[in-house]
Design an enzyme around this catalytic site. Structure first.
Site, PDB file in Angstrom:
ATOM      1  N   CYS A   1      -4.389 -10.208  -0.442  1.00  0.00           N
ATOM      2  CA  CYS A   1      -5.737  -9.542  -0.954  1.00  0.00           C
ATOM      3  C   CYS A   1      -6.029  -8.004  -0.715  1.00  0.00           C
ATOM      4  CB  CYS A   1      -6.921 -10.502  -0.565  1.00  0.00           C
ATOM      5  SG  CYS A   1      -6.524 -12.183  -0.979  1.00  0.00           S
TER       6      CYS A   1
ATOM      7  N   GLU B   1       9.690 -11.036 -14.361  1.00  0.00           N
ATOM      8  CA  GLU B   1       8.572 -10.603 -13.675  1.00  0.00           C
ATOM      9  C   GLU B   1       7.255 -10.437 -14.834  1.00  0.00           C
ATOM     10  OE1 GLU B   1       9.752  -7.053 -11.289  1.00  0.00           O
ATOM     11  OE2 GLU B   1       8.354  -7.988  -9.884  1.00  0.00           O
TER      12      GLU B   1
ATOM     13  N   TRP C   1      -5.670 -12.681  -4.341  1.00  0.00           N
ATOM     14  CA  TRP C   1      -4.498 -13.288  -4.738  1.00  0.00           C
ATOM     15  C   TRP C   1      -4.389 -14.448  -4.158  1.00  0.00           C
ATOM     16  CZ3 TRP C   1       0.039 -15.479  -3.196  1.00  0.00           C
ATOM     17  CH2 TRP C   1       1.072 -15.601  -4.186  1.00  0.00           C
TER      18      TRP C   1
ATOM     19  N   HIS D   1      32.918 -19.353 -13.185  1.00  0.00           N
ATOM     20  CA  HIS D   1      32.848 -20.235 -12.181  1.00  0.00           C
ATOM     21  C   HIS D   1      31.454 -21.054 -12.319  1.00  0.00           C
ATOM     22  CE1 HIS D   1      36.071 -18.773  -9.991  1.00  0.00           C
ATOM     23  NE2 HIS D   1      35.907 -17.636 -10.418  1.00  0.00           N
TER      24      HIS D   1
ATOM     25  N   ARG E   1      -3.058  -5.571  -4.802  1.00  0.00           N
ATOM     26  CA  ARG E   1      -2.750  -6.428  -3.647  1.00  0.00           C
ATOM     27  C   ARG E   1      -3.091  -7.872  -4.397  1.00  0.00           C
ATOM     28  NH1 ARG E   1      -2.534  -3.679   1.064  1.00  0.00           N
ATOM     29  NH2 ARG E   1      -2.870  -5.665   2.201  1.00  0.00           N
TER      30      ARG E   1
ATOM     31  N   GLU F   1      18.666  -7.016 -11.233  1.00  0.00           N
ATOM     32  CA  GLU F   1      17.396  -6.182 -11.165  1.00  0.00           C
ATOM     33  C   GLU F   1      16.768  -6.063 -12.522  1.00  0.00           C
ATOM     34  OE1 GLU F   1      15.154  -5.222  -9.329  1.00  0.00           O
ATOM     35  OE2 GLU F   1      13.880  -3.981 -10.341  1.00  0.00           O
TER      36      GLU F   1
ATOM     37  N   LYS G   1       1.308  -6.734  -6.365  1.00  0.00           N
ATOM     38  CA  LYS G   1       2.232  -5.717  -5.820  1.00  0.00           C
ATOM     39  C   LYS G   1       2.497  -5.725  -4.373  1.00  0.00           C
ATOM     40  CE  LYS G   1       3.791  -1.585  -7.014  1.00  0.00           C
ATOM     41  NZ  LYS G   1       5.089  -1.926  -7.754  1.00  0.00           N
TER      42      LYS G   1
ATOM     43  N   ASN H   1      -8.282 -10.840   4.065  1.00  0.00           N
ATOM     44  CA  ASN H   1      -6.944 -10.673   3.603  1.00  0.00           C
ATOM     45  C   ASN H   1      -6.113 -11.205   4.858  1.00  0.00           C
ATOM     46  OD1 ASN H   1      -4.839  -7.872   3.999  1.00  0.00           O
ATOM     47  ND2 ASN H   1      -4.599  -9.649   2.983  1.00  0.00           N
ATOM     48  N   GLY H   2      -5.402 -12.196   4.415  1.00  0.00           N
ATOM     49  CA  GLY H   2      -4.739 -12.873   5.485  1.00  0.00           C
ATOM     50  C   GLY H   2      -4.512 -14.456   5.278  1.00  0.00           C
TER      51      GLY H   2
ATOM     52  N   LYS I   1      13.116  -7.977 -13.550  1.00  0.00           N
ATOM     53  CA  LYS I   1      11.896  -7.318 -14.346  1.00  0.00           C
ATOM     54  C   LYS I   1      11.462  -8.131 -15.683  1.00  0.00           C
ATOM     55  CE  LYS I   1      10.977  -4.618 -12.287  1.00  0.00           C
ATOM     56  NZ  LYS I   1      11.416  -4.693 -10.846  1.00  0.00           N
TER      57      LYS I   1
HETATM   58  C1  AGP Z   1       9.151  -5.485  -8.024  1.00  0.00           C
HETATM   59  O1  AGP Z   1       9.231  -5.493  -9.462  1.00  0.00           O
HETATM   60  C2  AGP Z   1       8.343  -6.788  -7.288  1.00  0.00           C
HETATM   61  N1  AGP Z   1       6.982  -6.125  -7.499  1.00  0.00           N
HETATM   62  C3  AGP Z   1       8.720  -7.284  -5.820  1.00  0.00           C
HETATM   63  O2  AGP Z   1      10.178  -7.785  -6.066  1.00  0.00           O
HETATM   64  C4  AGP Z   1       8.869  -6.293  -4.882  1.00  0.00           C
HETATM   65  O3  AGP Z   1       9.992  -5.304  -5.133  1.00  0.00           O
HETATM   66  C5  AGP Z   1       9.025  -6.838  -3.415  1.00  0.00           C
HETATM   67  O4  AGP Z   1       7.873  -7.790  -3.698  1.00  0.00           O
HETATM   68  C6  AGP Z   1       8.843  -6.292  -2.437  1.00  0.00           C
HETATM   69  O5  AGP Z   1       7.833  -5.361  -2.446  1.00  0.00           O
HETATM   70  P1  AGP Z   1       8.036  -3.853  -1.304  1.00  0.00           P
HETATM   71  O6  AGP Z   1       8.971  -2.971  -1.944  1.00  0.00           O
HETATM   72  O7  AGP Z   1       6.519  -3.459  -1.659  1.00  0.00           O
HETATM   73  O8  AGP Z   1       8.209  -4.389  -0.132  1.00  0.00           O
END
Ligand code: AGP
Length: 581
Positions: free
Chosen positions: A2, A464, A76, A480, A27, A457, A576, A102-103, A461
């Site tokens: 958070c 996500e 969050w 496989h 966050r 990757e 994020k 936060n925690g 995306k």
């Molecule tokens: C990426 O699109 C995501 N938000 C997630 O995979 C992110 O890369 C991961 O949580 C790591 O975050 P960071 O780079 O801030 O450590």
């Protein structure tokens, strides 16, 4: 996971804290709230909360309230579902204290059973604030005693009914505070301070602060006053205009050429105090990260093996921290993180540090927890990334790590890098590509070598932000297992940027087509093969192609997300910065 923010000063601090919370929405953004002292109502403690982002909170408080003493939170959810009862601030059972946190309080069940009071929410934070209220002594002493009983992580701000003080405490999660002639602000990172503050204090684990009008006093874990040094803060490039209606994700995808240029200028032209001689002694490299940053680690392994002939390994941080690691002083442990605040990555870095070994951090945020642990910092120059799905930070990480490998190998190919930094762009038409994805029941991404990492990757995306159940695989693994899933409703996105594996990927494409699957081919190579669509990439040196080939996949995820009516910047159930385990 958070964000917290607090403001204390002359004038109405409510909008100040709202602005700070907007900076912290990366966050978490499932609910939010404020607690403040209402001087027009006998200094009563008041709370406003809502489900949703900070804009909803802003609507709720607009012009209705005014206060000089405010704490705020963007959440969050970890403990308890998303609802107003579980949003912060949380009130103590007696209504005397409000807290933003936060925690995670790991022993909250045990603490809950130890204090015989009613609870209205399902949060660990409500237990924390009621524990504080149950302790004896001054407010500060109550807070200090409660913190001694809590197992877990916290950065928190505490406000007492009718009081003229805000208290802060920190363990594990980050917390900053800044003072100027009119006000004091505190927050989870320096972006809350805007341009009004030139310096800030970073609280260390176990420390406390007491905020009053224009003043902050710091205490150690024993409650003894301490002096702290402030750090100059540069806000350049780390504050955004939130009034724009454009999506941050698309803006950030399009900023990638700029991020690449900045990286080239900082690492290849101005050198930036980064002395490559420090790294010659290491015989191997171990890269550790989460999510997208882990994909950068996989790419970094390839670069160091190719150019420096050094053994490399990449680990997911949540695995590394609990693995039976055989650590070596001849190995450099490299932690890659856009935010520098990811809990598993930080825990892994601490583990290596505690073993007395060297660590390097590759981060995009200058003042972050990971950098504070690092022996070496390799910065990335992507500028602030707001959208949850990482785009420009990913390509900047790859480019920085590539330059690192090239320098370590003693290769001077500045002209190639310069040419790339001047000519790389992000213009791709993905309209038809998007339609093909939407028409398919199953979507797969495949590639070999560096293109396999791009596949992983690309799939991440799409998962996500468009919530499509897709899979990225090494193309050679197709037979496989995954081929069993391929039929006429399948779309396979094949990435091909390496001459060495051109024929191999062509065979994989034919295998898919033989089972009725459609292919979108993303390539800069001449392939004599019929596919549903080919996206042609511009040609650069092979080792630069991962920065190019990911762009149509980022744009694809964005377009599919928009077509499905989702918000690309704030995907559900994600944040994020994953600041809890
Ligand atoms: C990426 O699109 C995501 N938000 C997630 O995979 C992110 O890369 C991961 O949580 C790591 O975050 P960071 O780079 O801030 O450590």
């Amino acid at each position: 996971m958070c964000g917290i923010c607090a403001g204390f000063g002359n004038g109405n601090q409510i909008m100040n804290v709202i602005r700070g919370l907007k900076e912290l929405e990366y966050r978490g953004y499932d609910s939010c709230g404020l607690a403040f002292i209402n001087s027009k109502k006998n200094d009563n403690l008041e709370i406003v909360k809502c489900v949703g982002g900070i804009n909803s909170l802003e609507e709720k408080v607009k012009e209705n309230f005014s206060s000089e003493i405010v704490i705020g939170h963007t959440r969050w959810a970890t403990h308890g579902k998303v609802c107003e009862e579980n949003a912060h601030p949380q009130l103590s059972f007696d209504g005397n204290y409000a807290i933003v946190h936060n925690g995670i309080v790991e022993n909250f069940e045990e603490l809950k059973n130890s204090i015989d009071v009613p609870f209205l929410s399902q949060t660990d934070t409500e237990v924390f604030v009621s524990l504080i209220a149950k302790e004896n002594g001054s407010t500060f002493e109550k807070l200090r005693k409660a913190c001694q009983k809590v197992v877990g992580a916290y950065s928190l701000a505490l406000l007492e009914n009718k009081s003229k003080k805000i208290y802060l405490a920190k363990k594990g999660s980050p917390l900053w505070v800044a003072v100027n002639e009119n006000e004091v602000m505190a927050g989870s990172d320096i972006s809350v301070f805007s341009n009004k503050f030139k310096n800030a204090f970073c609280l260390n684990d176990g420390e406390f602060a007491e905020i009053s009008l224009k003043n902050v006093i710091f205490f150690d874990k024993n409650g003894k006053k301490i002096e702290k040094k402030c750090i100059p803060i540069e806000n350049d490039g780390f504050s955004y205009d939130y009034s724009s209606s454009d999506s941050f994700m698309l803006k950030e995808i399009k900023e990638q050429p700029l991020a690449i240029r900045k990286t080239y200028l900082n690492l290849c032209v101005s050198q930036n105090n980064f002395d490559i001689k420090n790294f010659k002694k290491f015989k191997s490299f171990h890269f550790i990260a989460c999510g997208t940053a882990y994909h950068s680690c996989l790419m970094a392994c390839r670069f160091l093996q190719k150019f420096c002939n050094k053994p490399c390994e990449a680990s997911v941080a949540s695995e590394f921290r609990y693995a039976e690691n055989v650590l070596s002083k001849n190995c450099l442990y490299v932690f890659v993180s856009q935010s520098g605040e990811t809990a598993d990555t930080i825990a892994s870095a601490k583990l290596v540090k505690d073993a007395g070994l060297s660590i390097m951090c590759v981060t995009n945020v200058p003042y972050c927890t990971l950098n504070s642990l690092a022996d070496f910092v390799l910065p990335t120059f992507a500028g602030k990334e707001i959208a949850v799905a990482s785009t420009k930070a990913y390509t900047a990480q790859i480019f920085s790590l590539l330059i690192f490998a090239l320098k370590l190998a003693g290769l001077n190919i500045n002209s190639i890098l310069k040419n790339f930094s001047l000519n790389f762009d992000c213009e791709f038409d993905v309209e038809k590509f998007c339609e093909l994805v939407l028409q398919s029941d199953k979507v797969f991404f495949m590639g070999r070598g560096q293109d396999c990492i791009t596949s992983l990757e690309g799939a991440l995306k799409l998962k996500e932000i468009a919530y499509l159940n897709c899979l990225g695989i090494p193309a050679g693994e197709l037979k496989h297992g995954t081929l069993a899933l391929i039929d006429e409703n399948s779309l396979v996105i094949a990435i091909s940027t390496q001459e060495k594996t051109k024929k191999k990927i062509e065979s994989n494409i034919l295998e898919v087509q033989a089972r009725g699957g459609k292919i979108v081919l993303i390539s800069n190579i001449e392939h004599n093969i019929n596919v549903a669509q080919k996206i042609s990439l511009p040609c650069f040196e092979e080792f630069l192609m991962p920065i190019v080939s990911i762009v149509p996949l980022q744009l694809l995820a964005f377009s599919v997300c928009q077509k499905l009516g989702f918000n690309p910047d704030k995907p559900r159930n994600l944040a994020k910065s994953v600041t809890v385990e």
